[in-house]
Design a protein around this motif. Structure first.
Motif, PDB file in Angstrom:
ATOM      1  N   SER A   1       0.836  -1.195   0.000  1.00 45.03           N
ATOM      2  CA  SER A   1       0.000   0.000   0.000  1.00 45.03           C
ATOM      3  C   SER A   1       0.875   1.252   0.000  1.00 45.03           C
ATOM      4  O   SER A   1       1.875   1.329   0.712  1.00 45.03           O
ATOM      5  N   ALA A   2       0.492   2.221  -0.820  1.00 45.93           N
ATOM      6  CA  ALA A   2       1.287   3.453  -0.949  1.00 45.93           C
ATOM      7  C   ALA A   2       0.373   4.660  -1.099  1.00 45.93           C
ATOM      8  O   ALA A   2       0.300   5.279  -2.166  1.00 45.93           O
ATOM      9  N   PRO A   3      -0.327   5.038  -0.029  1.00 49.60           N
ATOM     10  CA  PRO A   3      -1.242   6.185  -0.128  1.00 49.60           C
ATOM     11  C   PRO A   3      -0.528   7.503  -0.400  1.00 49.60           C
ATOM     12  O   PRO A   3      -1.163   8.463  -0.850  1.00 49.60           O
ATOM     13  N   ASP A   4       0.775   7.563  -0.155  1.00 47.54           N
ATOM     14  CA  ASP A   4       1.527   8.804  -0.395  1.00 47.54           C
ATOM     15  C   ASP A   4       2.077   8.904  -1.811  1.00 47.54           C
ATOM     16  O   ASP A   4       2.712   9.912  -2.163  1.00 47.54           O
ATOM     17  N   LEU A   5       1.842   7.893  -2.627  1.00 50.18           N
ATOM     18  CA  LEU A   5       2.347   7.919  -4.000  1.00 50.18           C
ATOM     19  C   LEU A   5       1.649   9.010  -4.803  1.00 50.18           C
ATOM     20  O   LEU A   5       0.422   9.109  -4.795  1.00 50.18           O
ATOM     21  N   LEU A   6       2.410   9.842  -5.485  1.00 51.18           N
ATOM     22  CA  LEU A   6       1.815  10.840  -6.385  1.00 51.18           C
ATOM     23  C   LEU A   6       1.392  10.135  -7.662  1.00 51.18           C
ATOM     24  O   LEU A   6       2.221   9.514  -8.345  1.00 51.18           O
ATOM     25  N   PRO A   7       0.114  10.188  -7.998  1.00 57.74           N
ATOM     26  CA  PRO A   7      -0.399   9.369  -9.100  1.00 57.74           C
ATOM     27  C   PRO A   7      -0.107   9.948 -10.477  1.00 57.74           C
ATOM     28  O   PRO A   7       0.120  11.139 -10.651  1.00 57.74           O
TER      29      PRO A   7
ATOM     30  N   PRO B   1       1.521  29.754 -26.251  1.00 55.73           N
ATOM     31  CA  PRO B   1       2.879  29.195 -26.147  1.00 55.73           C
ATOM     32  C   PRO B   1       2.844  27.797 -25.532  1.00 55.73           C
ATOM     33  O   PRO B   1       2.278  27.595 -24.460  1.00 55.73           O
ATOM     34  N   VAL B   2       3.434  26.831 -26.240  1.00 60.07           N
ATOM     35  CA  VAL B   2       3.439  25.441 -25.782  1.00 60.07           C
ATOM     36  C   VAL B   2       4.824  24.831 -25.953  1.00 60.07           C
ATOM     37  O   VAL B   2       5.687  25.364 -26.662  1.00 60.07           O
ATOM     38  N   VAL B   3       5.004  23.706 -25.304  1.00 57.11           N
ATOM     39  CA  VAL B   3       6.203  22.878 -25.476  1.00 57.11           C
ATOM     40  C   VAL B   3       5.724  21.483 -25.850  1.00 57.11           C
ATOM     41  O   VAL B   3       4.852  20.914 -25.182  1.00 57.11           O
ATOM     42  N   ALA B   4       6.284  20.924 -26.921  1.00 54.75           N
ATOM     43  CA  ALA B   4       5.937  19.576 -27.351  1.00 54.75           C
ATOM     44  C   ALA B   4       7.167  18.681 -27.213  1.00 54.75           C
ATOM     45  O   ALA B   4       8.226  18.985 -27.759  1.00 54.75           O
ATOM     46  N   THR B   5       7.016  17.604 -26.457  1.00 55.46           N
ATOM     47  CA  THR B   5       8.105  16.649 -26.268  1.00 55.46           C
ATOM     48  C   THR B   5       7.761  15.328 -26.929  1.00 55.46           C
ATOM     49  O   THR B   5       6.581  14.999 -27.112  1.00 55.46           O
ATOM     50  N   GLU B   6       8.791  14.575 -27.281  1.00 57.22           N
ATOM     51  CA  GLU B   6       8.556  13.300 -27.956  1.00 57.22           C
ATOM     52  C   GLU B   6       7.934  12.298 -26.993  1.00 57.22           C
ATOM     53  O   GLU B   6       8.338  12.187 -25.830  1.00 57.22           O
ATOM     54  N   LYS B   7       6.944  11.569 -27.488  1.00 60.94           N
ATOM     55  CA  LYS B   7       6.299  10.519 -26.708  1.00 60.94           C
ATOM     56  C   LYS B   7       7.100   9.225 -26.902  1.00 60.94           C
ATOM     57  O   LYS B   7       7.210   8.728 -28.021  1.00 60.94           O
ATOM     58  N   ILE B   8       7.652   8.723 -25.825  1.00 58.50           N
ATOM     59  CA  ILE B   8       8.493   7.525 -25.896  1.00 58.50           C
ATOM     60  C   ILE B   8       7.651   6.289 -25.612  1.00 58.50           C
ATOM     61  O   ILE B   8       6.868   6.253 -24.660  1.00 58.50           O
ATOM     62  N   HIS B   9       7.854   5.258 -26.430  1.00 58.15           N
ATOM     63  CA  HIS B   9       7.129   4.006 -26.232  1.00 58.15           C
ATOM     64  C   HIS B   9       7.926   3.127 -25.263  1.00 58.15           C
ATOM     65  O   HIS B   9       8.750   2.316 -25.662  1.00 58.15           O
ATOM     66  N   GLY B  10       7.670   3.353 -23.984  1.00 57.93           N
ATOM     67  CA  GLY B  10       8.302   2.542 -22.948  1.00 57.93           C
ATOM     68  C   GLY B  10       7.242   2.088 -21.979  1.00 57.93           C
ATOM     69  O   GLY B  10       6.097   1.850 -22.352  1.00 57.93           O
ATOM     70  N   THR B  11       7.619   1.979 -20.735  1.00 62.69           N
ATOM     71  CA  THR B  11       6.650   1.682 -19.694  1.00 62.69           C
ATOM     72  C   THR B  11       6.745   2.772 -18.639  1.00 62.69           C
ATOM     73  O   THR B  11       7.834   3.168 -18.223  1.00 62.69           O
ATOM     74  N   ALA B  12       5.593   3.301 -18.256  1.00 62.29           N
ATOM     75  CA  ALA B  12       5.553   4.454 -17.364  1.00 62.29           C
ATOM     76  C   ALA B  12       6.109   4.108 -15.987  1.00 62.29           C
ATOM     77  O   ALA B  12       5.752   3.090 -15.396  1.00 62.29           O
ATOM     78  N   CYS B  13       6.983   4.961 -15.494  1.00 59.65           N
ATOM     79  CA  CYS B  13       7.633   4.761 -14.201  1.00 59.65           C
ATOM     80  C   CYS B  13       7.330   5.943 -13.287  1.00 59.65           C
ATOM     81  O   CYS B  13       7.521   7.100 -13.687  1.00 59.65           O
ATOM     82  N   LEU B  14       6.844   5.658 -12.083  1.00 63.57           N
ATOM     83  CA  LEU B  14       6.509   6.688 -11.104  1.00 63.57           C
ATOM     84  C   LEU B  14       7.459   6.575  -9.918  1.00 63.57           C
ATOM     85  O   LEU B  14       7.661   5.477  -9.387  1.00 63.57           O
ATOM     86  N   LEU B  15       8.029   7.675  -9.517  1.00 63.37           N
ATOM     87  CA  LEU B  15       8.826   7.724  -8.295  1.00 63.37           C
ATOM     88  C   LEU B  15       8.292   8.862  -7.437  1.00 63.37           C
ATOM     89  O   LEU B  15       8.130   9.986  -7.918  1.00 63.37           O
ATOM     90  N   THR B  16       8.004   8.562  -6.189  1.00 65.78           N
ATOM     91  CA  THR B  16       7.636   9.603  -5.232  1.00 65.78           C
ATOM     92  C   THR B  16       8.611   9.559  -4.068  1.00 65.78           C
ATOM     93  O   THR B  16       8.790   8.499  -3.442  1.00 65.78           O
ATOM     94  N   TYR B  17       9.248  10.700  -3.806  1.00 68.69           N
ATOM     95  CA  TYR B  17      10.083  10.810  -2.608  1.00 68.69           C
ATOM     96  C   TYR B  17       9.246  11.465  -1.526  1.00 68.69           C
ATOM     97  O   TYR B  17       8.701  12.560  -1.714  1.00 68.69           O
ATOM     98  N   VAL B  18       9.130  10.777  -0.390  1.00 68.39           N
ATOM     99  CA  VAL B  18       8.375  11.288   0.754  1.00 68.39           C
ATOM    100  C   VAL B  18       9.397  11.710   1.806  1.00 68.39           C
ATOM    101  O   VAL B  18      10.137  10.879   2.342  1.00 68.39           O
ATOM    102  N   ARG B  19       9.414  12.991   2.081  1.00 70.25           N
ATOM    103  CA  ARG B  19      10.456  13.527   2.970  1.00 70.25           C
ATOM    104  C   ARG B  19      10.329  12.978   4.394  1.00 70.25           C
ATOM    105  O   ARG B  19      11.320  12.683   5.046  1.00 70.25           O
ATOM    106  N   GLU B  20       9.089  12.855   4.855  1.00 68.14           N
ATOM    107  CA  GLU B  20       8.887  12.277   6.181  1.00 68.14           C
ATOM    108  C   GLU B  20       9.263  10.794   6.147  1.00 68.14           C
ATOM    109  O   GLU B  20       8.652  10.001   5.429  1.00 68.14           O
ATOM    110  N   GLY B  21      10.261  10.450   6.869  1.00 68.37           N
ATOM    111  CA  GLY B  21      10.714   9.064   6.874  1.00 68.37           C
ATOM    112  C   GLY B  21      11.701   8.743   5.775  1.00 68.37           C
ATOM    113  O   GLY B  21      12.139   7.596   5.654  1.00 68.37           O
ATOM    114  N   ASP B  22      12.029   9.748   4.950  1.00 73.81           N
ATOM    115  CA  ASP B  22      13.008   9.561   3.874  1.00 73.81           C
ATOM    116  C   ASP B  22      12.681   8.313   3.048  1.00 73.81           C
ATOM    117  O   ASP B  22      13.493   7.414   2.884  1.00 73.81           O
ATOM    118  N   ARG B  23      11.456   8.299   2.492  1.00 76.67           N
ATOM    119  CA  ARG B  23      10.978   7.109   1.781  1.00 76.67           C
ATOM    120  C   ARG B  23      10.947   7.324   0.266  1.00 76.67           C
ATOM    121  O   ARG B  23      10.587   8.399  -0.208  1.00 76.67           O
TER     122      ARG B  23
END
Length: 363
Positions: free
Chosen positions: A134-140, A159-181
């Motif tokens: 369980s990861a309720p602190d994960l930024l979705p 004014p916009v910025v367009a970046t290339e869409k990469i065909h990979g697998t989406a990776c999420l990282l959330t750093y939680v400062r409390e507890g250095d997680r």
């Protein structure tokens, strides 16, 4: 991937240039092939988008038995019919007889559940799965809608910025400062507020460690006095998806990663998405060098120009080894979209990508 919505839409019907018995029904900027004379401009009909999985009864009613994608021939996929790309299905299912589709279109009624339509969820290889917690602190993750479906996300000249869409697998990282997680997840797992338990063989943890993303997130959180910092990117390479960009998942040193979004939770305020140039400035100030998705365009929003730019060969490898999946467009200065009811961001997917054979779509 975008959210699944099966809605009633006002159609614009145009001739099919290569078929006397077919026409093109336009929904937003999508076009779907329909029988000639079935609809006229101004009519309302139901639009079933790509990546929808249809029940057998509806497939039979629409005369599509054996004609859809997937091993069960029940998934909607872009096809080319007589030289024209057809994206999605335009229809008037009998289950909606008596429904005022004009009113439903105005109210944005979603008929997915009532029609038994669900979103296709691709299988996940062992290397991309693992033990979860369980990861309720994960930024979705934020689903990115297709500009063809919502053509008014951006205004002409914005004014916009367009970046290339990469065909990979989406990776999420959330750093939680409390507890250095450090919380790490995939899009599919993270969508259930779960994170992947740290493991040496897990693809996402390998990418995080190989590219120093955990340490970078810590530094960013301290610099911004943030409670949480989220990194969002794509892990790519041979062994991940069918498009590999010259990278490989066989070894940590050859595993590709492209960062394209950073979110910050600080001071009890709503989670804030950093603009492209803000990310650049922050990383430069902190002396951090992280692999990022290529920028294809910066300037005034021009839908036609960006549609053309979504096609061609990729720039990720520097050698044009694969087709271009497409691009992601966001405002130069982050803002909310009343059309989407959330963040203003959209994607355009190339025709070559949609029509390729043997493609993989792991999440």
């Amino acid at each position: 991937m975008s959210t699944l919505q099966v809605t009633a839409e006002r159609l614009v019907v145009v001739p099919h240039p290569n078929a006397d018995r077919l026409e093109l029904a336009q929904v937003g900027l999508y076009r779907a092939v329909v029988a000639k004379g079935r609809y006229t401009t101004g009519d309302f009909a139901v639009y079933i988008p790509e990546q929808s999985v249809l029940p057998d009864a509806l497939i039979d009613e629409l005369g599509l038995t054996g004609k859809l994608a997937g091993s069960l021939h029940n998934r909607v996929k872009a096809v080319r019919l007589r030289g024209e790309i057809s994206q999605g299905i335009v229809c008037t299912p009998s289950a909606l007889d008596g429904v005022d589709l004009a009113v439903a279109a105005n109210e944005r009624t979603d008929f997915a559940e009532s029609l038994g339509i669900v979103k296709w969820v691709p299988p996940v290889p062992v290397s991309m799965s693992g033990q979860v917690e369980s990861a309720p602190d994960l930024l979705p993750w934020v689903d990115v809608e297709n500009i063809k479906r919502f053509p008014d996300i951006f205004s002409a000249g914005e004014p916009v910025v367009a970046t290339e869409k990469i065909h990979g697998t989406a990776c999420l990282l959330t750093y939680v400062r409390e507890g250095d997680r450090i919380l790490v997840s995939s899009k599919g797992v993270g969508g259930r507020s779960l994170s992947l338990t740290a493991a040496d063989g897990n693809l996402y943890w390998r990418a995080i460690r190989a590219h120093g993303l955990d340490g970078a997130a810590r530094k960013l959180a301290v610099a911004l006095d943030a409670d949480r910092v989220g990194f969002f990117g794509e892990v790519y390479g041979a062994g991940v998806q069918d498009l590999h960009y010259g990278a490989s998942a066989a070894h940590d040193t050859s595993l590709g990663f492209g960062l394209f979004d950073v979110a910050v939770d600080a001071g009890g305020q709503p989670v804030r998405w950093l603009g492209h140039h803000e990310i650049t400035s922050l990383l430069d100030d902190l002396g951090l060098t992280l692999p990022r998705v290529p920028v294809l365009y910066e300037g005034a929003y021009d839908a036609e120009l960006l549609m053309e730019l979504a096609e061609g060969t990729e720039t990720v490898s520097g050698a044009g080894t694969n087709i271009r999946e497409g691009l992601v467009v966001r405002p130069a200065v982050e803002r909310q979209s009343p059309i989407l009811g959330g963040r203003a961001i959209g994607k355009i997917v190339s025709a070559a990508y949609l029509l390729r054979d043997g493609g993989t779509e792991y999440e």
